[in-house]
Design an enzyme around this catalytic site. Structure first.
Site, PDB file in Angstrom:
ATOM      1  N   SER A 163       0.797  -1.230   0.000  1.00  0.00           N
ATOM      2  CA  SER A 163       0.000   0.000   0.000  1.00  0.00           C
ATOM      3  C   SER A 163       0.829   1.279   0.000  1.00  0.00           C
ATOM      4  O   SER A 163       0.266   2.374  -0.054  1.00  0.00           O
ATOM      5  CB  SER A 163      -0.951   0.013   1.202  1.00  0.00           C
ATOM      6  OG  SER A 163      -2.039  -0.847   0.976  1.00  0.00           O
ATOM      7  N   LYS A 212      -0.034   3.692  -2.667  1.00  0.00           N
ATOM      8  CA  LYS A 212      -1.050   4.741  -2.530  1.00  0.00           C
ATOM      9  C   LYS A 212      -0.436   6.115  -2.275  1.00  0.00           C
ATOM     10  O   LYS A 212      -1.116   7.138  -2.420  1.00  0.00           O
ATOM     11  CB  LYS A 212      -2.030   4.383  -1.419  1.00  0.00           C
ATOM     12  CG  LYS A 212      -2.836   3.118  -1.693  1.00  0.00           C
ATOM     13  CD  LYS A 212      -3.904   2.924  -0.631  1.00  0.00           C
ATOM     14  CE  LYS A 212      -4.693   1.643  -0.838  1.00  0.00           C
ATOM     15  NZ  LYS A 212      -4.002   0.438  -0.340  1.00  0.00           N
ATOM     16  N   SER A 244      -6.213   3.559   4.138  1.00  0.00           N
ATOM     17  CA  SER A 244      -5.601   2.732   3.095  1.00  0.00           C
ATOM     18  C   SER A 244      -6.660   2.038   2.240  1.00  0.00           C
ATOM     19  O   SER A 244      -6.517   0.866   1.861  1.00  0.00           O
ATOM     20  CB  SER A 244      -4.660   1.686   3.711  1.00  0.00           C
ATOM     21  OG  SER A 244      -3.765   1.184   2.738  1.00  0.00           O
ATOM     22  N   LYS A 278       2.959   6.615   5.679  1.00  0.00           N
ATOM     23  CA  LYS A 278       2.004   5.540   5.424  1.00  0.00           C
ATOM     24  C   LYS A 278       2.637   4.164   5.590  1.00  0.00           C
ATOM     25  O   LYS A 278       3.848   4.014   5.462  1.00  0.00           O
ATOM     26  CB  LYS A 278       1.429   5.668   4.008  1.00  0.00           C
ATOM     27  CG  LYS A 278       0.148   4.861   3.847  1.00  0.00           C
ATOM     28  CD  LYS A 278      -0.479   5.000   2.514  1.00  0.00           C
ATOM     29  CE  LYS A 278      -1.745   4.183   2.439  1.00  0.00           C
ATOM     30  NZ  LYS A 278      -1.709   2.916   3.184  1.00  0.00           N
TER      31      LYS A 278
END
Length: 385
Positions: free
Chosen positions: A63, A66, A123, A225
């Site tokens: 992720s 992202k 997420s 993140k």
């Protein structure tokens, strides 16, 4: 003890003290191998890499993908192509996206701002697809934007196949590339960067917590993140600021959620303890002026295209000096941005860093009379120099 002997002892003591101070300044312990597949610690302001391990290895980013999805969206907001309050209609394709979710409903309308929060904090794979479709018409078209942007940023070990980070063949990035992307996120849109520090987001009667454990453990950490898939392991891109110095740490392939937080904390602690950044000159500041032959005007101002910043082990910055050297016989015309000299950072008579000195303004060619007169002067200048 006579005066001569006393002087000798004082000199020896001073020499010993200087040696010890120099040794202490240069004593930066080697960073141990982390329990991860790859990792990097970068000074955010300068982009200098402080320590790394396999940081250019191409690995599945999960992720962390992202980060690119969100970055492109914020750049589209800045350019005025989309608005934060624009309504995005959720497609069936976005609604059906598997994995971590924001839990947006098919056919509902969600603002761009809420989707950004759903991507960054929760997420949400569904939010990533919905926002990509809103911006580019389809996820595939948006992926082209992702790869073009990666190329523009110098992310040479990245290739994106989707907007979510779900496992896919030939979908990869590297710790170094993600650090480059994190730096762009922080400085290209500092207003929306604050989203990355939010610990929770409430949507559709569901409160989801940010998975970046360091936001709770270290008050200096304010982003970015996390990511996880079976293929990628536990990944994280994190940034922290302490006493005005910002660092970026990226870890790929840790063994657990706890491990990625612990290993990242090791990187940040090491960086803040042993390194410091110093700005020597700011970009576009006039550092020197030089004569221009045949020019109108006959002087050019010189400076730097970017800030001159170095990150060094603590205690070594005081040993550095700068030197500015102009090219000889600058002759018009000169375009703005032309290289007209060098700025060197020197330590113990050794050049440790060098950057181009550029013209801060354009200099046109002067009149025929001026050119003839300067040609005569230049002839005598060459003769006697």
């Amino acid at each position: 003890m006579n005066i001569t002997t006393l002087a000798k002892h004082i000199c020896m003591l001073c020499s010993l003290m200087i040696t010890q101070l120099t040794w202490a300044a240069e004593m930066v312990p080697t960073f141990p191998q982390l329990a991860a597949k790859s990792w990097i610690l970068m000074d955010a302001v300068s982009g200098n890499v402080l320590v790394e391990g396999n940081s250019d290895q191409r690995l599945p980013p999960a992720s962390l993908t992202k980060l690119m999805t969100a970055y492109i969206a914020t750049m589209e907001i800045i350019r005025g192509q989309i608005g934060e309050n624009d309504k995005v209609t959720v497609s069936e394709n976005a609604w059906r996206t598997v994995g971590s979710r924001m839990f947006i409903k098919i056919g509902s309308q969600v603002t761009v701002s809420d989707l950004l929060h759903g991507i960054i904090i929760q997420s949400g794979n569904d939010a990533s697809v919905a926002l990509s479709e809103h911006i580019a018409g389809s996820e595939d078209a948006f992926v082209d934007l992702m790869n073009d942007t990666a190329g523009d940023l110098g992310m040479n070990n990245s290739n994106f196949i989707n907007t979510t980070g779900l496992p896919s063949q030939d979908h990869y990035s590297s710790a170094h590339d993600i650090a480059i992307l994190a730096r762009a996120i922080i400085y290209d849109d500092p207003v929306r960067y604050t989203i990355y520090s939010q610990k929770e987001f409430f949507w559709n009667n569901i409160k989801q917590l940010n998975r970046n454990l360091l936001l709770w453990r270290d008050k200096a950490v304010d982003g970015l993140k996390t990511g996880y898939t079976d293929e990628a392991g536990y990944c994280i891109a994190s940034s922290a600021i302490h006493d005005g110095q910002r660092l970026i740490a990226v870890v790929f392939g840790a063994n657990s959620e706890q491990a990625r937080a612990v290993e990242t904390q090791k990187l940040l602690t090491y960086g803040f303890h042993f390194f410091e950044a110093h700005t020597f000159y700011h970009k576009a500041t006039v550092l020197s002026r030089a004569k221009v032959w045949n020019g109108a005007p006959n002087q050019v101002t010189a400076g730097l295209a970017d800030n001159l910043i170095l990150t060094m082990p603590k205690g070594q910055l005081n040993n550095l000096v700068t030197s500015i050297t102009m090219n000889s016989q600058l002759i018009a015309p000169i375009a703005k941005g032309d290289v007209i000299g060098k700025v060197e950072v020197i330590s113990n008579n050794k050049v440790v860093h060098s950057v181009d000195l550029i013209a801060l303004d354009a200099i046109d060619k002067g009149s025929i009379f001026r050119c003839v007169w300067n040609k005569i002067n230049l002839l005598f200048y060459d003769l006697f120099n």
